[in-house]
Write an enzyme that holds these catalytic residues in place. Structure first.
Site, PDB file in Angstrom:
ATOM      1  N   ASP A   1       7.522   6.662  40.110  1.00 19.40           N
ATOM      2  CA  ASP A   1       7.839   5.288  39.732  1.00 19.40           C
ATOM      3  C   ASP A   1       9.339   5.065  39.579  1.00 19.40           C
ATOM      4  OD1 ASP A   1       5.139   4.851  39.714  1.00 19.40           O
ATOM      5  OD2 ASP A   1       4.919   5.004  37.542  1.00 19.40           O
ATOM      6  N   GLY A   2      10.085   6.116  39.227  1.00 20.10           N
ATOM      7  CA  GLY A   2      11.523   5.979  39.059  1.00 20.10           C
ATOM      8  C   GLY A   2      12.235   5.555  40.325  1.00 20.10           C
TER       9      GLY A   2
ATOM     10  N   ASN B   1      11.078  -3.182  34.668  1.00 13.02           N
ATOM     11  CA  ASN B   1      10.121  -2.722  33.659  1.00 13.02           C
ATOM     12  C   ASN B   1      10.352  -3.369  32.301  1.00 13.02           C
ATOM     13  OD1 ASN B   1       8.167  -1.137  34.795  1.00 13.02           O
ATOM     14  ND2 ASN B   1       9.006   0.808  34.098  1.00 13.02           N
TER      15      ASN B   1
ATOM     16  N   ALA C   1       4.040   0.806  30.963  1.00  9.47           N
ATOM     17  CA  ALA C   1       5.039   1.857  30.763  1.00  9.47           C
ATOM     18  C   ALA C   1       5.250   2.074  29.262  1.00  9.47           C
ATOM     19  CB  ALA C   1       6.332   1.485  31.485  1.00  9.47           C
ATOM     20  N   TYR C   2       6.478   1.919  28.784  1.00 11.52           N
ATOM     21  CA  TYR C   2       6.799   2.153  27.373  1.00 11.52           C
ATOM     22  C   TYR C   2       5.978   1.232  26.466  1.00 11.52           C
ATOM     23  CZ  TYR C   2       9.948   3.318  23.443  1.00 11.52           C
ATOM     24  OH  TYR C   2      10.482   3.759  22.252  1.00 11.52           O
ATOM     25  N   ALA C   3       5.765  -0.021  26.894  1.00  9.37           N
ATOM     26  CA  ALA C   3       5.013  -0.971  26.065  1.00  9.37           C
ATOM     27  C   ALA C   3       3.592  -0.489  25.816  1.00  9.37           C
ATOM     28  CB  ALA C   3       5.004  -2.343  26.729  1.00  9.37           C
TER      29      ALA C   3
END
Length: 468
Positions: A211-212, A300, A342-344
């Site tokens: 994904d990066g 993102n 992702a982070y969320a």
């Protein structure tokens, strides 16, 4: 400046680059049926759909005698009409209904930036055959060298395309020492991040990695983004739906212009150096911005956290200039629907399909039991500042990069960008997303509950009857 292929830079530039003035990416939309009832008399003006940017015009004929004045607009022309009421050029799918009952309607706004999208009708097409492609490879991963070489040889030898790569990719010892790859390597166009602008040179993008690589591709294009084809060769691959086993047929299909796409919304972010002290806020309203430091496009999320400080983060969140809450905790995440997984998601937020027009606000370890993540409409402007009583500064990062410190009087302005990232799908936006949820995140995976045998069902029914 980027480096042209060695040997004949001038002729290569003249031969290979398509006409930038005429080449563009467009989205084909399937014809949609639209129904609307409206009383119109003879001589009524044509109705122009504001949600389609004026591309559609619906002409109404005078009503026939003895019939109701309302008429259903469909893909078939009405009696006496010479025009089919057919959607042709809308970017975001069917128009939302804008009339409610016989008298009420939504005030038309020419500044509308996003509409309800129809994921099934978003298809990729080309005005001209693409000639240049940017290949992004995950750095420091030896397992990607062979797929990278095979892909580049296919693009150059089989399709006669111009291939752009980042300069440091070709500095890998395994590529430098490969004599068989030498003739292909001389044909590359190279660039350096933050030094060379290639935004007007690329027709589409191919990512090899996780994904990066897709996030990195997004950061290279601060305006319009070419369509992105992402191959899953990394660790997670939630945003990279393609597998590399059959890459020739898949790439050929994209070049032919036969693929579904999902428009992933991005955030436009500006770090603003404003007034110092409490003068920046008056009666709960944020003062106008001063000294903007330029905008960034984020795919993102924007993360505001407490950094190395041991104190709680204390930041104020404004929506369209009005204070809505103060975040006390480790920080806050402002994310797109793409970033919701992702982070969320790790911080407890809901996962939202990328076609949903929204911005998510998720606290990180809030010091409040009632602070739940919220979703606000796409297009609103969020501003985040340090609270006047904050004990320490805050830190902000954009898709995990370019981390910087935020002091008192500074603010972070966040809104929906008008430049989405078109990500090419294997099947369609809905199928690909749920496939990623199942394969990458193992969403709702559990051992199934055992069913009762027939004799057990009878015993259970008998027991209930005896109790009754």
């Amino acid at each position: 400046m980027y480096d042209a292929p060695a040997g004949d830079r001038g002729s290569e530039r003249h031969r290979g680059f398509p006409d930038r003035g005429s080449r563009s990416l467009t989205m084909e939309m399937e014809p949609e049926k639209v129904s609307m009832s409206k009383e119109l008399g003879p001589g009524s003006p044509a109705y122009r759909c504001s949600a389609c940017h004026g591309d559609e015009e619906w002409n109404f004929n005078p009503p026939l005698r003895g019939r109701a004045k309302s008429r259903s607009l469909s893909a078939s022309p009405a009696p006496g009409s010479t025009k089919e009421f057919r959607r042709t050029r809308s970017l975001h799918g069917p128009c939302p209904v804008t009339t409610f009952g016989p008298k009420a309607c939504v005030l038309q706004n020419p500044q509308t930036i996003m509409h309800i999208q129809d994921p099934a009708s978003q298809r990729l097409t080309w005005n001209k055959c693409p000639k240049s492609v940017l290949v992004i490879k995950k750095i420091r991963d030896a397992s990607l060298l062979q797929p990278f070489k095979e892909l580049c040889e296919y693009l150059m030898e089989e399709n006669n395309m111009i291939v752009y790569v980042e300069k440091k990719v070709l500095e890998d010892p395994a590529i430098v020492g490969d004599e068989n790859f030498g003739p292909v390597k001389k044909k590359f166009c190279t660039f350096r991040e933050d030094y060379d602008d290639i935004s007007n040179q690329i027709d589409f993008i191919i990512c090899l990695g996780g994904d990066g690589t897709l996030l990195y591709a997004s950061s290279l294009f601060q305006g319009s983004v070419p369509p992105v084809m992402a191959f899953h060769l990394g660790s997670l691959g939630f945003l990279t739906p393609f597998t590399f086993e059959n890459f020739q047929a898949q790439v050929a299909q994209v070049i032919e212009g036969n693929a579904a796409v999902v428009l992933r919304s991005r955030l436009k972010v500006r770090v603003v150096k404003g007034l110092r002290g409490t003068a920046a806020v008056q009666n709960g309203v944020l003062a106008p911005d001063l000294e903007p430091e330029g905008g960034k496009q984020v795919l993102n999320e924007v993360v505001i956290d407490r950094g190395p400080s041991s104190y709680l983060s204390n930041v104020d969140v404004y929506l369209d200039g009005h204070l809505i809450t103060t975040v006390q905790g480790d920080g806050v995440i402002v994310s797109t629907p793409t970033g919701s997984t992702a982070y969320a998601a790790a911080a407890g937020a809901s996962m939202i399909h990328p076609n949903v027009p929204a911005i998510m606000l998720t606290p990180i370890c809030p010091h409040s039991l009632s602070f739940r993540p919220i979703v606000v409409p796409a297009g609103v402007e969020l501003k985040i500042t340090l609270s006047p009583e904050a004990r320490n500064t805050a830190w902000v990062s954009f898709d995990g990069r370019r981390r910087q410190e935020i002091g008192h009087g500074d603010s972070i302005s966040i809104t929906t960008s008008c430049y989405p990232l078109p990500s090419i799908c294997v099947r369609d936006p809905v199928s690909d997303w749920f496939e990623s949820l199942a394969q990458c995140l193992h969403w709702n995976v559990r051992k199934k509950q055992a069913h009762f045998a027939e004799d057990e069902d009878a015993d259970a029914d008998a027991g209930l009857a005896a109790q009754g």
